[in-house]
Write a protein that holds these residues in place. Structure first.
Motif, PDB file in Angstrom:
ATOM      1  N   UNK A  18      -3.230 -30.479 -25.688  1.00 34.89           N
ATOM      2  CA  UNK A  18      -2.316 -30.956 -26.745  1.00 34.89           C
ATOM      3  C   UNK A  18      -2.230 -32.389 -25.949  1.00 34.89           C
ATOM      4  N   UNK A  19      -1.440 -32.241 -24.973  1.00 33.11           N
ATOM      5  CA  UNK A  19      -0.165 -33.133 -24.011  1.00 33.11           C
ATOM      6  C   UNK A  19      -0.876 -34.171 -23.439  1.00 33.11           C
ATOM      7  N   UNK A  20      -1.933 -33.804 -22.974  1.00 31.80           N
ATOM      8  CA  UNK A  20      -2.832 -34.635 -22.015  1.00 31.80           C
ATOM      9  C   UNK A  20      -2.577 -36.344 -22.647  1.00 31.80           C
ATOM     10  N   UNK A  21      -3.875 -36.120 -24.044  1.00 36.65           N
ATOM     11  CA  UNK A  21      -4.311 -37.427 -24.701  1.00 36.65           C
ATOM     12  C   UNK A  21      -3.043 -38.071 -25.403  1.00 36.65           C
ATOM     13  N   UNK A  22      -2.078 -37.616 -25.662  1.00 34.00           N
ATOM     14  CA  UNK A  22      -1.161 -38.489 -26.018  1.00 34.00           C
ATOM     15  C   UNK A  22       0.471 -38.908 -25.167  1.00 34.00           C
ATOM     16  N   UNK A  23       0.348 -38.753 -24.304  1.00 35.95           N
ATOM     17  CA  UNK A  23       0.350 -39.301 -22.625  1.00 35.95           C
ATOM     18  C   UNK A  23      -0.086 -39.919 -21.903  1.00 35.95           C
ATOM     19  N   UNK A  24      -1.827 -40.194 -22.482  1.00 31.31           N
ATOM     20  CA  UNK A  24      -2.798 -41.544 -21.520  1.00 31.31           C
ATOM     21  C   UNK A  24      -3.389 -40.698 -20.700  1.00 31.31           C
ATOM     22  N   UNK A  25      -3.295 -39.834 -20.333  1.00 35.34           N
ATOM     23  CA  UNK A  25      -3.622 -38.513 -18.497  1.00 35.34           C
ATOM     24  C   UNK A  25      -4.564 -38.136 -20.249  1.00 35.34           C
TER      25      UNK A  25
ATOM     26  N   UNK B  80     -10.446 -28.756   2.135  1.00 33.91           N
ATOM     27  CA  UNK B  80      -8.920 -28.825   1.795  1.00 33.91           C
ATOM     28  C   UNK B  80      -9.375 -30.592   1.451  1.00 33.91           C
ATOM     29  N   UNK B  81      -9.264 -31.525   2.492  1.00 35.53           N
ATOM     30  CA  UNK B  81      -9.083 -32.750   2.057  1.00 35.53           C
ATOM     31  C   UNK B  81     -10.549 -33.557   1.615  1.00 35.53           C
ATOM     32  N   UNK B  82     -11.927 -32.856   2.847  1.00 36.33           N
ATOM     33  CA  UNK B  82     -12.506 -33.437   1.950  1.00 36.33           C
ATOM     34  C   UNK B  82     -12.895 -33.105  -0.034  1.00 36.33           C
ATOM     35  N   UNK B  83     -12.410 -31.624  -0.639  1.00 39.59           N
ATOM     36  CA  UNK B  83     -13.102 -31.537  -1.740  1.00 39.59           C
ATOM     37  C   UNK B  83     -11.355 -32.631  -2.372  1.00 39.59           C
ATOM     38  N   UNK B  84     -10.233 -33.071  -1.991  1.00 37.59           N
ATOM     39  CA  UNK B  84      -9.087 -34.007  -2.525  1.00 37.59           C
ATOM     40  C   UNK B  84      -9.726 -35.447  -2.700  1.00 37.59           C
ATOM     41  N   UNK B  85     -10.508 -36.114  -1.478  1.00 43.68           N
ATOM     42  CA  UNK B  85     -11.624 -37.034  -1.474  1.00 43.68           C
ATOM     43  C   UNK B  85     -12.536 -36.883  -2.692  1.00 43.68           C
ATOM     44  N   UNK B  86     -13.176 -36.145  -2.433  1.00 48.20           N
ATOM     45  CA  UNK B  86     -14.173 -36.222  -3.758  1.00 48.20           C
ATOM     46  C   UNK B  86     -13.105 -36.052  -5.550  1.00 48.20           C
ATOM     47  N   UNK B  87     -12.448 -35.479  -5.723  1.00 50.45           N
ATOM     48  CA  UNK B  87     -11.911 -35.163  -6.903  1.00 50.45           C
ATOM     49  C   UNK B  87     -11.105 -36.004  -7.249  1.00 50.45           C
ATOM     50  N   UNK B  88     -10.700 -37.003  -5.980  1.00 50.28           N
ATOM     51  CA  UNK B  88     -10.478 -39.280  -6.212  1.00 50.28           C
ATOM     52  C   UNK B  88     -11.651 -39.739  -6.916  1.00 50.28           C
ATOM     53  N   UNK B  89     -12.799 -39.144  -6.340  1.00 54.02           N
ATOM     54  CA  UNK B  89     -13.329 -40.380  -7.218  1.00 54.02           C
ATOM     55  C   UNK B  89     -14.251 -40.345  -8.266  1.00 54.02           C
ATOM     56  N   UNK B  90     -13.351 -39.379  -9.031  1.00 57.76           N
ATOM     57  CA  UNK B  90     -13.312 -38.793 -10.546  1.00 57.76           C
ATOM     58  C   UNK B  90     -13.328 -40.037 -11.259  1.00 57.76           C
ATOM     59  N   UNK B  91     -12.073 -40.654 -10.069  1.00 60.75           N
ATOM     60  CA  UNK B  91     -12.018 -41.556 -11.398  1.00 60.75           C
ATOM     61  C   UNK B  91     -12.686 -43.019 -11.791  1.00 60.75           C
ATOM     62  N   UNK B  92     -13.328 -42.767 -10.780  1.00 58.46           N
ATOM     63  CA  UNK B  92     -14.464 -43.971 -11.756  1.00 58.46           C
ATOM     64  C   UNK B  92     -15.734 -43.798 -13.093  1.00 58.46           C
ATOM     65  N   UNK B  93     -15.427 -42.437 -12.980  1.00 59.06           N
ATOM     66  CA  UNK B  93     -16.290 -41.967 -14.319  1.00 59.06           C
ATOM     67  C   UNK B  93     -15.000 -41.961 -15.230  1.00 59.06           C
ATOM     68  N   UNK B  94     -14.123 -41.859 -14.725  1.00 58.05           N
ATOM     69  CA  UNK B  94     -12.653 -40.736 -15.691  1.00 58.05           C
ATOM     70  C   UNK B  94     -12.323 -41.739 -16.647  1.00 58.05           C
ATOM     71  N   UNK B  95     -12.226 -43.442 -15.862  1.00 58.55           N
ATOM     72  CA  UNK B  95     -11.390 -44.961 -15.798  1.00 58.55           C
ATOM     73  C   UNK B  95     -12.471 -45.870 -16.331  1.00 58.55           C
ATOM     74  N   UNK B  96     -13.204 -45.562 -17.275  1.00 61.47           N
ATOM     75  CA  UNK B  96     -14.444 -46.589 -17.746  1.00 61.47           C
ATOM     76  C   UNK B  96     -13.665 -47.110 -18.274  1.00 61.47           C
ATOM     77  N   UNK B  97     -12.108 -48.128 -18.695  1.00 60.09           N
ATOM     78  CA  UNK B  97     -12.021 -49.627 -19.364  1.00 60.09           C
ATOM     79  C   UNK B  97     -11.415 -49.583 -18.299  1.00 60.09           C
ATOM     80  N   UNK B  98     -11.566 -49.152 -16.578  1.00 62.14           N
ATOM     81  CA  UNK B  98     -10.881 -49.785 -16.314  1.00 62.14           C
ATOM     82  C   UNK B  98     -11.874 -50.917 -14.536  1.00 62.14           C
ATOM     83  N   UNK B  99     -11.400 -51.727 -14.237  1.00 62.88           N
ATOM     84  CA  UNK B  99     -12.632 -52.596 -13.525  1.00 62.88           C
ATOM     85  C   UNK B  99     -12.289 -52.712 -12.230  1.00 62.88           C
TER      86      UNK B  99
END
Length: 283
Positions: free
Chosen positions: A41-48, A149-168
């Motif tokens: 409930x909180x996440x969309x209200x703060x834009x994340x 742990x570091x492989x998982x962290x980097x793969x997780x960070x790459x989700x930005x490309x899909x989760x931020x469709x309005x980011x160029x």
């Protein structure tokens, strides 16, 4: 960004920073729960996304600068004051070796993100085989647990490309990085396939800088630039076990000028695709 800092546990970050991140996260969670809101409930209200709110609350992500203000709009002025003070203390403790944590937060809210790399494929574009090839060759060696742990962290960070469709997203990558064949031919083939796949996304532009380019503006090394929601630009650079945010307008302007020139000097997107397909066929 290619090797040392993506995990959010860069060298020298130390227990003080980890404790500070956990303190901020605990405060955010307590205030959210006091407001009667779930993460969903909180996440969309703060834009994340709820996933990012969970990472902030778990102390796994450096909080973006505007998160306390956004949270205050939802939870009230007291919550904003508490989170602002906690975040300010955290930034004082962060120090040089933890600047990637701040950059990670900036990445997650950026509306434009530029990257020029001459040392390794940008972290946001690395397939798993390439990530493992990097960490397998890191000195001093890492344990199997650290590697996973570091492989998982980097793969997780790459989700930005899909989760931020309005980011160029714009990436300029040196052809030499592919010609190096880090990890072998199969890893390089996977890298090229991954670049072709990611580059087909509407919000992602990938350009290759050819091996021979007499007019080359990138001689001072890699650079990253992000435009924040308020249209403020911030730069980021890395060295050997060190990194730095660049916020002075004059210095950021220099990086923007250089990046713009690099884009004009690199192959355009169609020519890049042709080159990548040609290189893949030659493997």
């Amino acid at each position: 960004m290619t090797a040392d800092h993506d995990s959010g546990t860069s060298a020298g970050g130390g227990p003080e920073l980890s404790d500070g991140l956990k303190t901020f996260g605990a405060a955010l969670k307590a205030l959210r729960e006091a407001g009667g809101l779930t993460q969903e409930e909180f996440a969309p209200r703060v834009g994340y996304s709820a996933a990012y709110i969970a990472k902030f609350e778990q102390g796994k992500r450096f909080p973006p600068e505007n998160l306390p203000c956004r949270a205050g709009e939802v939870l009230g002025p007291v919550a904003e004051k508490v989170l602002t003070a906690t975040a300010r203390s955290l930034r004082r403790k962060a120090g040089l070796a933890s600047w990637f944590l701040q950059w990670a937060g900036i990445e997650e809210e950026a509306i434009t993100l530029y990257a020029y790399e001459c040392r390794g494929i940008p972290g946001l574009l690395q397939p798993e085989g390439y990530i493992r090839a990097i960490f397998d060759r890191r000195l001093p060696p890492v344990t199997e647990e650290q590697l996973e742990r570091e492989v998982a962290a980097r793969l997780d960070r790459q989700q930005l490309l899909a989760q931020r469709p309005n980011t160029a997203f714009s990436f300029v990558i040196e052809q030499a990085l592919l010609e190096r064949h880090l990890g072998g031919a199969e890893v390089t083939r996977n890298v090229i396939d991954h670049l072709l796949n990611v580059g087909s996304q509407r919000n992602v532009e990938i350009q290759v800088m050819p091996l021979r380019q007499e007019d080359h503006t990138g001689v001072d090394g890699q650079m990253y630039l992000a435009e924040r929601p308020g249209h403020q630009w911030i730069g980021y650079v890395e060295g050997q076990r060190s990194s730095s945010l660049i916020t002075a307008p004059d210095d950021v302007s220099v990086l923007l000028q250089r990046y713009g020139k690099l884009r004009s000097q690199a192959l355009d997107c169609r020519a890049t695709v042709s080159l990548l397909e040609q290189m893949r066929g030659a493997l």
